[in-house]
Design a protein around this motif. Structure first.
Motif, PDB file in Angstrom:
ATOM      1  N   GLU A 145      34.510 -35.878  -1.402  1.00 52.14           N
ATOM      2  CA  GLU A 145      33.888 -34.581  -1.158  1.00 52.14           C
ATOM      3  C   GLU A 145      33.857 -33.733  -2.423  1.00 52.14           C
ATOM      4  O   GLU A 145      33.022 -32.839  -2.570  1.00 52.14           O
ATOM      5  CB  GLU A 145      34.621 -33.835  -0.037  1.00 52.14           C
ATOM      6  CG  GLU A 145      34.206 -34.294   1.350  1.00 52.14           C
ATOM      7  CD  GLU A 145      34.982 -33.593   2.445  1.00 52.14           C
ATOM      8  OE1 GLU A 145      36.086 -33.066   2.157  1.00 52.14           O
ATOM      9  OE2 GLU A 145      34.511 -33.561   3.587  1.00 52.14           O
ATOM     10  N   ARG A 146      34.779 -33.994  -3.318  1.00 48.21           N
ATOM     11  CA  ARG A 146      34.792 -33.248  -4.575  1.00 48.21           C
ATOM     12  C   ARG A 146      33.636 -33.668  -5.484  1.00 48.21           C
ATOM     13  O   ARG A 146      33.239 -32.919  -6.375  1.00 48.21           O
ATOM     14  CB  ARG A 146      36.128 -33.479  -5.296  1.00 48.21           C
ATOM     15  CG  ARG A 146      37.326 -32.943  -4.528  1.00 48.21           C
ATOM     16  CD  ARG A 146      38.624 -33.382  -5.166  1.00 48.21           C
ATOM     17  NE  ARG A 146      39.758 -32.945  -4.366  1.00 48.21           N
ATOM     18  CZ  ARG A 146      41.024 -33.319  -4.581  1.00 48.21           C
ATOM     19  NH1 ARG A 146      41.300 -34.126  -5.589  1.00 48.21           N
ATOM     20  NH2 ARG A 146      41.986 -32.879  -3.812  1.00 48.21           N
ATOM     21  N   VAL A 250      22.561 -18.109  -5.215  1.00 47.95           N
ATOM     22  CA  VAL A 250      23.444 -18.962  -6.027  1.00 47.95           C
ATOM     23  C   VAL A 250      23.106 -20.429  -5.756  1.00 47.95           C
ATOM     24  O   VAL A 250      23.235 -20.893  -4.613  1.00 47.95           O
ATOM     25  CB  VAL A 250      24.932 -18.698  -5.711  1.00 47.95           C
ATOM     26  CG1 VAL A 250      25.831 -19.566  -6.598  1.00 47.95           C
ATOM     27  CG2 VAL A 250      25.262 -17.220  -5.897  1.00 47.95           C
ATOM     28  N   ASP A 251      22.681 -21.139  -6.785  1.00 48.06           N
ATOM     29  CA  ASP A 251      22.370 -22.560  -6.627  1.00 48.06           C
ATOM     30  C   ASP A 251      23.601 -23.320  -6.143  1.00 48.06           C
ATOM     31  O   ASP A 251      24.706 -23.132  -6.652  1.00 48.06           O
ATOM     32  CB  ASP A 251      21.903 -23.148  -7.961  1.00 48.06           C
ATOM     33  CG  ASP A 251      20.517 -22.652  -8.355  1.00 48.06           C
ATOM     34  OD1 ASP A 251      19.776 -22.219  -7.452  1.00 48.06           O
ATOM     35  OD2 ASP A 251      20.192 -22.697  -9.565  1.00 48.06           O
ATOM     36  N   GLY A 252      23.386 -24.196  -5.167  1.00 41.07           N
ATOM     37  CA  GLY A 252      24.478 -24.992  -4.626  1.00 41.07           C
ATOM     38  C   GLY A 252      25.269 -24.292  -3.544  1.00 41.07           C
ATOM     39  O   GLY A 252      26.165 -24.889  -2.940  1.00 41.07           O
ATOM     40  N   MET A 253      24.943 -23.008  -3.254  1.00 41.51           N
ATOM     41  CA  MET A 253      25.672 -22.261  -2.222  1.00 41.51           C
ATOM     42  C   MET A 253      24.703 -21.582  -1.253  1.00 41.51           C
ATOM     43  O   MET A 253      25.034 -20.582  -0.623  1.00 41.51           O
ATOM     44  CB  MET A 253      26.600 -21.225  -2.864  1.00 41.51           C
ATOM     45  CG  MET A 253      27.598 -21.821  -3.831  1.00 41.51           C
ATOM     46  SD  MET A 253      28.764 -20.629  -4.525  1.00 41.51           S
ATOM     47  CE  MET A 253      29.879 -20.377  -3.135  1.00 41.51           C
ATOM     48  N   ARG A 276      40.378 -21.509   1.775  1.00 40.20           N
ATOM     49  CA  ARG A 276      40.955 -22.491   0.869  1.00 40.20           C
ATOM     50  C   ARG A 276      39.882 -23.026  -0.070  1.00 40.20           C
ATOM     51  O   ARG A 276      38.775 -23.342   0.352  1.00 40.20           O
ATOM     52  CB  ARG A 276      41.581 -23.659   1.650  1.00 40.20           C
ATOM     53  CG  ARG A 276      42.250 -24.705   0.749  1.00 40.20           C
ATOM     54  CD  ARG A 276      42.976 -25.767   1.550  1.00 40.20           C
ATOM     55  NE  ARG A 276      44.125 -25.238   2.240  1.00 40.20           N
ATOM     56  CZ  ARG A 276      45.295 -24.958   1.660  1.00 40.20           C
ATOM     57  NH1 ARG A 276      45.443 -25.148   0.353  1.00 40.20           N
ATOM     58  NH2 ARG A 276      46.297 -24.482   2.359  1.00 40.20           N
ATOM     59  N   ASN A 277      40.221 -23.113  -1.348  1.00 38.36           N
ATOM     60  CA  ASN A 277      39.258 -23.590  -2.350  1.00 38.36           C
ATOM     61  C   ASN A 277      39.265 -25.113  -2.389  1.00 38.36           C
ATOM     62  O   ASN A 277      39.951 -25.733  -3.193  1.00 38.36           O
ATOM     63  CB  ASN A 277      39.617 -23.025  -3.731  1.00 38.36           C
ATOM     64  CG  ASN A 277      39.798 -21.527  -3.714  1.00 38.36           C
ATOM     65  OD1 ASN A 277      40.771 -21.002  -4.184  1.00 38.36           O
ATOM     66  ND2 ASN A 277      38.845 -20.811  -3.131  1.00 38.36           N
ATOM     67  N   ALA A 283      35.198 -24.020  -3.957  1.00 40.70           N
ATOM     68  CA  ALA A 283      35.825 -23.973  -5.280  1.00 40.70           C
ATOM     69  C   ALA A 283      35.134 -22.970  -6.199  1.00 40.70           C
ATOM     70  O   ALA A 283      35.720 -22.532  -7.201  1.00 40.70           O
ATOM     71  CB  ALA A 283      35.801 -25.360  -5.918  1.00 40.70           C
ATOM     72  N   ARG A 284      33.905 -22.582  -5.853  1.00 43.54           N
ATOM     73  CA  ARG A 284      33.136 -21.679  -6.705  1.00 43.54           C
ATOM     74  C   ARG A 284      33.244 -20.217  -6.282  1.00 43.54           C
ATOM     75  O   ARG A 284      32.667 -19.328  -6.927  1.00 43.54           O
ATOM     76  CB  ARG A 284      31.668 -22.102  -6.708  1.00 43.54           C
ATOM     77  CG  ARG A 284      31.447 -23.515  -7.246  1.00 43.54           C
ATOM     78  CD  ARG A 284      30.001 -23.948  -7.118  1.00 43.54           C
ATOM     79  NE  ARG A 284      29.109 -23.080  -7.875  1.00 43.54           N
ATOM     80  CZ  ARG A 284      27.780 -23.158  -7.810  1.00 43.54           C
ATOM     81  NH1 ARG A 284      27.212 -24.053  -7.019  1.00 43.54           N
ATOM     82  NH2 ARG A 284      27.023 -22.347  -8.528  1.00 43.54           N
ATOM     83  N   LEU A 285      33.989 -19.944  -5.209  1.00 46.46           N
ATOM     84  CA  LEU A 285      34.050 -18.577  -4.701  1.00 46.46           C
ATOM     85  C   LEU A 285      34.622 -17.606  -5.729  1.00 46.46           C
ATOM     86  O   LEU A 285      34.157 -16.470  -5.847  1.00 46.46           O
ATOM     87  CB  LEU A 285      34.895 -18.527  -3.419  1.00 46.46           C
ATOM     88  CG  LEU A 285      34.298 -19.218  -2.190  1.00 46.46           C
ATOM     89  CD1 LEU A 285      35.284 -19.205  -1.040  1.00 46.46           C
ATOM     90  CD2 LEU A 285      32.989 -18.552  -1.778  1.00 46.46           C
TER      91      LEU A 285
END
Length: 427
Positions: A145-146, A250-253, A276-277, A283-285
């Protein structure tokens, strides 16, 4: 008397599996009776059941609010996954039972290949049902998933739509089926209603999404971000609910992602989350600039509804890590009205987010008792919790593995299945 979650869930399964296909199966049977193609009836019916189930999967993927309130989105997505898998299996059986040629064969084969591809991917990455039960697969899933972007997963899942359109074409290309007018009227009706639901969800519903602005993000643990979103208008939601968030600029979000609401400040119209990141989206938050636009779909969830269905019972919350966020939300809303015991576990101290708040609340309110520890609850601890909380309603929150293990221990300790609830985020 309120109808319970289990009651509606049972009816939902019954309707989806047995009731919904019947009109099509009946008209198909009548249309092929005493014809040269009657020998193909059973194989054709298998194929039609598969198609109806795929339509049903598409329909409930639009997240109808009334279904959420009856059975909850987590349960709905479980039905979605299992019926979708059942549809793929029946489509494969149909393919093996009957021969076709030309465009009829091409559309059928292409749709089956797409369905099988999406099914394998979904079982592993999207459903969580398999990976939550096999530890090594869960670890592998988390690692992959990463690497795989969330938006890619969503778009791959939409291949189901292409596959279903191919099945639609496959059916109308079969002359002896297309000539059965009562069947075709129903066939187009089922397909049309599903298409309208899907089109509304993707092209009209986005206009109903609430809008907000990101005003703060704070790292409250090494892998947990507190997010504060300013909304424009007063918003009603139930404690314990979750919403879908996206960041359209935001690209990807840009795709919607579900998060539990920690709290909503009605005076300032601010939504607060603890996230949780984990994965490319979350992870981009921390890198999002203040002022970033947010779209909000929801809220969803039936934790509070389940409590109302068990009115008069003491509440026992058992949570772990960030999975305890909806339980904290319920605590904030209900501690003055209900007697609550809140037990929380974590693998490390920093994962016990908002620990001081909960301890202070416990020290200053006789209705609320709080306990936390590092490491999982043992069997004897669960037994003691059950013995100390007779005639209680248990709500569990955490990872799927934690929830399954805790629920099993509760049942082994004598708690009825109907007195245990939790929303597993396997989607």
């Amino acid at each position: 008397m309120l109808k319970t979650h289990k009651y509606w869930l049972g009816l939902f399964w019954l309707f989806a599996i047995f009731v919904l296909p019947v009109p099509l199966l009946t008209t198909l049977s009548y249309g092929l009776k005493n014809t040269l193609f009657e020998s193909n009836l059973f194989a054709s019916q298998i194929g039609i059941i598969a198609y109806v189930w795929m339509l049903f999967v598409i329909a409930i993927s639009t997240k109808p609010k009334w279904i959420d309130k009856m059975i909850g989105l987590p349960e709905m997505y479980l039905v979605h996954g299992l019926i979708g898998l059942g549809g793929v299996i029946l489509a494969l059986v149909h393919k093996m039972m009957i021969q076709s040629f030309g465009l009829i064969k091409l559309t059928g084969t292409a749709s089956l290949i797409l369905l099988l591809t999406v099914a394998v991917y979904s079982i592993f990455f999207l459903s969580g049902w398999l990976t939550s039960r096999i530890k090594i697969l869960n670890v592998l899933k988390q690692d992959l998933e990463r690497l795989l972007r969330y938006e890619i997963s969503v778009w791959l899942h939409r291949l189901n739509i292409v596959a279903t359109l191919l099945i639609f074409a496959h059916v109308i290309l079969i002359p002896y089926i297309a000539n059965i007018k009562p069947f075709m009227i129903l066939f187009f009706t089922y397909s049309g209603i599903t298409a309208l639901m899907y089109l509304y969800y993707h092209f009209m519903k986005p206009f109903t999404y609430k809008k907000g602005i990101l005003i703060e993000h704070t790292q409250i643990a090494s892998s947990v971000t507190e997010l504060v979103i300013q909304t424009k208008h007063l918003w009603n939601f139930n404690a314990g609910d979750f919403v879908y968030l996206s960041f359209p600029d935001v690209d990807g979000m840009k795709e919607m992602h579900p998060f539990s609401i920690l709290n909503y400040d009605k005076k300032s119209h601010q939504l607060i989350f603890a996230i949780r990141n984990w994965g490319d989206f979350t992870a981009r938050l921390n890198s999002l600039p203040k002022g970033t636009k947010v779209k909000i779909d929801g809220s969803y969830g039936r934790l509070l509804q389940s409590i109302r269905e068990n009115k008069g019972k003491k509440l026992v919350f058992i949570g772990s890590g960030v999975g305890s966020v909806p339980l904290i939300s319920l605590t904030i809303s209900l501690f003055e009205k209900y007697k609550i015991s809140f037990i929380r576990v974590a693998s490390k101290q920093e994962d016990l987010i908002y620990e001081s708040y909960l301890r202070n609340l416990s020290n200053n309110n006789t209705n609320f008792n709080y306990f936390s520890q590092l490491g999982r609850l043992k069997k004897n601890q669960i037994k003691n919790i059950v013995n100390d909380n007779k005639n209680s309603y248990f709500i569990v929150g955490g990872s799927t593995q934690m929830m399954m293990g805790t629920m099993k221990l509760l049942k082994n300790a004598g708690v009825k299945k109907s007195q245990i609830y939790g929303e597993k985020f396997n989607f």
